[in-house]
Motif scaffolding. Sequence first.
Motif, PDB file in Angstrom:
ATOM      1  N   LEU A  23      -0.321 -34.136 -20.627  1.00 49.13           N
ATOM      2  CA  LEU A  23      -0.327 -34.848 -20.788  1.00 49.13           C
ATOM      3  C   LEU A  23       0.908 -35.818 -21.951  1.00 49.13           C
ATOM      4  O   LEU A  23       0.954 -37.255 -20.936  1.00 49.13           O
ATOM      5  CB  LEU A  23      -1.660 -35.750 -20.840  1.00 49.13           C
ATOM      6  CG  LEU A  23      -2.185 -35.243 -19.703  1.00 49.13           C
ATOM      7  CD1 LEU A  23      -3.541 -35.963 -19.936  1.00 49.13           C
ATOM      8  CD2 LEU A  23      -1.954 -36.401 -18.653  1.00 49.13           C
ATOM      9  N   ALA A  24       0.574 -36.311 -22.630  1.00 49.70           N
ATOM     10  CA  ALA A  24       1.989 -36.637 -24.212  1.00 49.70           C
ATOM     11  C   ALA A  24       2.587 -36.589 -23.424  1.00 49.70           C
ATOM     12  O   ALA A  24       3.830 -37.137 -23.476  1.00 49.70           O
ATOM     13  CB  ALA A  24       1.318 -36.417 -25.221  1.00 49.70           C
ATOM     14  N   ARG A  56       3.995 -28.059 -13.371  1.00 57.10           N
ATOM     15  CA  ARG A  56       2.695 -27.260 -13.904  1.00 57.10           C
ATOM     16  C   ARG A  56       1.558 -27.729 -14.370  1.00 57.10           C
ATOM     17  O   ARG A  56       0.502 -27.329 -13.426  1.00 57.10           O
ATOM     18  CB  ARG A  56       3.100 -26.813 -15.583  1.00 57.10           C
ATOM     19  CG  ARG A  56       1.743 -25.906 -16.530  1.00 57.10           C
ATOM     20  CD  ARG A  56       2.129 -25.543 -17.819  1.00 57.10           C
ATOM     21  NE  ARG A  56       0.658 -25.736 -18.658  1.00 57.10           N
ATOM     22  CZ  ARG A  56       0.775 -25.794 -19.151  1.00 57.10           C
ATOM     23  NH1 ARG A  56       1.531 -26.262 -20.692  1.00 57.10           N
ATOM     24  NH2 ARG A  56      -0.430 -25.687 -20.007  1.00 57.10           N
ATOM     25  N   PHE A  57       2.258 -29.093 -14.769  1.00 50.91           N
ATOM     26  CA  PHE A  57       0.492 -30.316 -14.716  1.00 50.91           C
ATOM     27  C   PHE A  57      -0.089 -29.578 -12.925  1.00 50.91           C
ATOM     28  O   PHE A  57      -1.455 -30.263 -12.728  1.00 50.91           O
ATOM     29  CB  PHE A  57       0.970 -31.725 -15.108  1.00 50.91           C
ATOM     30  CG  PHE A  57      -0.160 -32.858 -15.226  1.00 50.91           C
ATOM     31  CD1 PHE A  57      -1.624 -32.464 -15.997  1.00 50.91           C
ATOM     32  CD2 PHE A  57      -0.461 -33.528 -13.232  1.00 50.91           C
ATOM     33  CE1 PHE A  57      -2.110 -33.064 -15.557  1.00 50.91           C
ATOM     34  CE2 PHE A  57      -1.114 -34.532 -13.641  1.00 50.91           C
ATOM     35  CZ  PHE A  57      -1.727 -34.142 -14.458  1.00 50.91           C
ATOM     36  N   ALA A  58       1.302 -30.879 -11.689  1.00 49.58           N
ATOM     37  CA  ALA A  58       0.613 -30.544 -10.657  1.00 49.58           C
ATOM     38  C   ALA A  58      -0.486 -29.705 -10.259  1.00 49.58           C
ATOM     39  O   ALA A  58      -1.448 -29.472  -8.900  1.00 49.58           O
ATOM     40  CB  ALA A  58       1.320 -30.986  -9.508  1.00 49.58           C
ATOM     41  N   TYR A  99      -3.486 -45.344 -18.915  1.00 47.80           N
ATOM     42  CA  TYR A  99      -2.787 -44.480 -19.774  1.00 47.80           C
ATOM     43  C   TYR A  99      -1.314 -44.340 -19.951  1.00 47.80           C
ATOM     44  O   TYR A  99      -0.909 -44.408 -21.030  1.00 47.80           O
ATOM     45  CB  TYR A  99      -3.727 -42.615 -19.369  1.00 47.80           C
ATOM     46  CG  TYR A  99      -2.631 -41.800 -20.911  1.00 47.80           C
ATOM     47  CD1 TYR A  99      -3.000 -41.933 -22.224  1.00 47.80           C
ATOM     48  CD2 TYR A  99      -1.968 -40.980 -19.928  1.00 47.80           C
ATOM     49  CE1 TYR A  99      -2.720 -40.827 -22.635  1.00 47.80           C
ATOM     50  CE2 TYR A  99      -1.382 -40.114 -20.851  1.00 47.80           C
ATOM     51  CZ  TYR A  99      -1.795 -40.045 -22.592  1.00 47.80           C
ATOM     52  OH  TYR A  99      -1.094 -38.685 -23.202  1.00 47.80           O
ATOM     53  N   PHE A 100      -0.564 -44.681 -18.844  1.00 45.01           N
ATOM     54  CA  PHE A 100       0.915 -44.060 -18.544  1.00 45.01           C
ATOM     55  C   PHE A 100       1.354 -44.854 -19.495  1.00 45.01           C
ATOM     56  O   PHE A 100       2.228 -44.951 -19.751  1.00 45.01           O
ATOM     57  CB  PHE A 100       1.144 -43.319 -17.118  1.00 45.01           C
ATOM     58  CG  PHE A 100       0.752 -41.933 -17.664  1.00 45.01           C
ATOM     59  CD1 PHE A 100       0.691 -40.817 -17.716  1.00 45.01           C
ATOM     60  CD2 PHE A 100      -0.412 -41.760 -15.983  1.00 45.01           C
ATOM     61  CE1 PHE A 100       1.057 -40.144 -17.888  1.00 45.01           C
ATOM     62  CE2 PHE A 100      -0.937 -40.319 -16.044  1.00 45.01           C
ATOM     63  CZ  PHE A 100      -0.283 -39.055 -16.331  1.00 45.01           C
ATOM     64  N   VAL A 106      -5.830 -41.433 -25.417  1.00 41.66           N
ATOM     65  CA  VAL A 106      -5.705 -40.889 -24.471  1.00 41.66           C
ATOM     66  C   VAL A 106      -7.879 -40.579 -24.489  1.00 41.66           C
ATOM     67  O   VAL A 106      -8.061 -39.530 -23.441  1.00 41.66           O
ATOM     68  CB  VAL A 106      -4.919 -39.152 -24.950  1.00 41.66           C
ATOM     69  CG1 VAL A 106      -5.624 -38.914 -26.655  1.00 41.66           C
ATOM     70  CG2 VAL A 106      -5.200 -38.109 -24.452  1.00 41.66           C
ATOM     71  N   THR A 107      -8.000 -40.851 -24.915  1.00 41.81           N
ATOM     72  CA  THR A 107      -9.320 -40.761 -25.492  1.00 41.81           C
ATOM     73  C   THR A 107     -10.178 -41.112 -23.795  1.00 41.81           C
ATOM     74  O   THR A 107     -11.065 -40.948 -24.009  1.00 41.81           O
ATOM     75  CB  THR A 107     -10.183 -41.659 -26.446  1.00 41.81           C
ATOM     76  OG1 THR A 107      -9.965 -42.590 -26.644  1.00 41.81           O
ATOM     77  CG2 THR A 107      -9.802 -40.646 -28.322  1.00 41.81           C
TER      78      THR A 107
END
Length: 113
Positions: A23-24, A56-58, A99-100, A106-107
Amino acid sequence: MTTPRRSCARSSHDETPDRLDLLARLRTALTVVERTDHGLVLRFPARDDVEADVRRFAADEQRCCRFWGFDVTATDADVTLRWDGPPATALLLDQLLGYFRGDQPVTALTGLL
């Protein structure tokens, strides 16, 4: 209306650092984020490493959380991830948007991971 919960058998606390790293990387590479009526549109530069991370994420998230809808398209200009969810996911999508955009740490996504 209840919010869909992650019910993934493969998800574990051991995977959380890897997912946070992914995610980062996505957030770092992100060039545009838009909120739509049903989700998010994320745009990234057209690079092989970024496209691999987005795909990969998707794939991982779709396998785990079937209530999400993902569509990845790649052109010479960019890689686009369309991330849709049912109405019950509006709050989750807002957290992801924060977040984005860099407004949320991220927490804030802990319950999503």
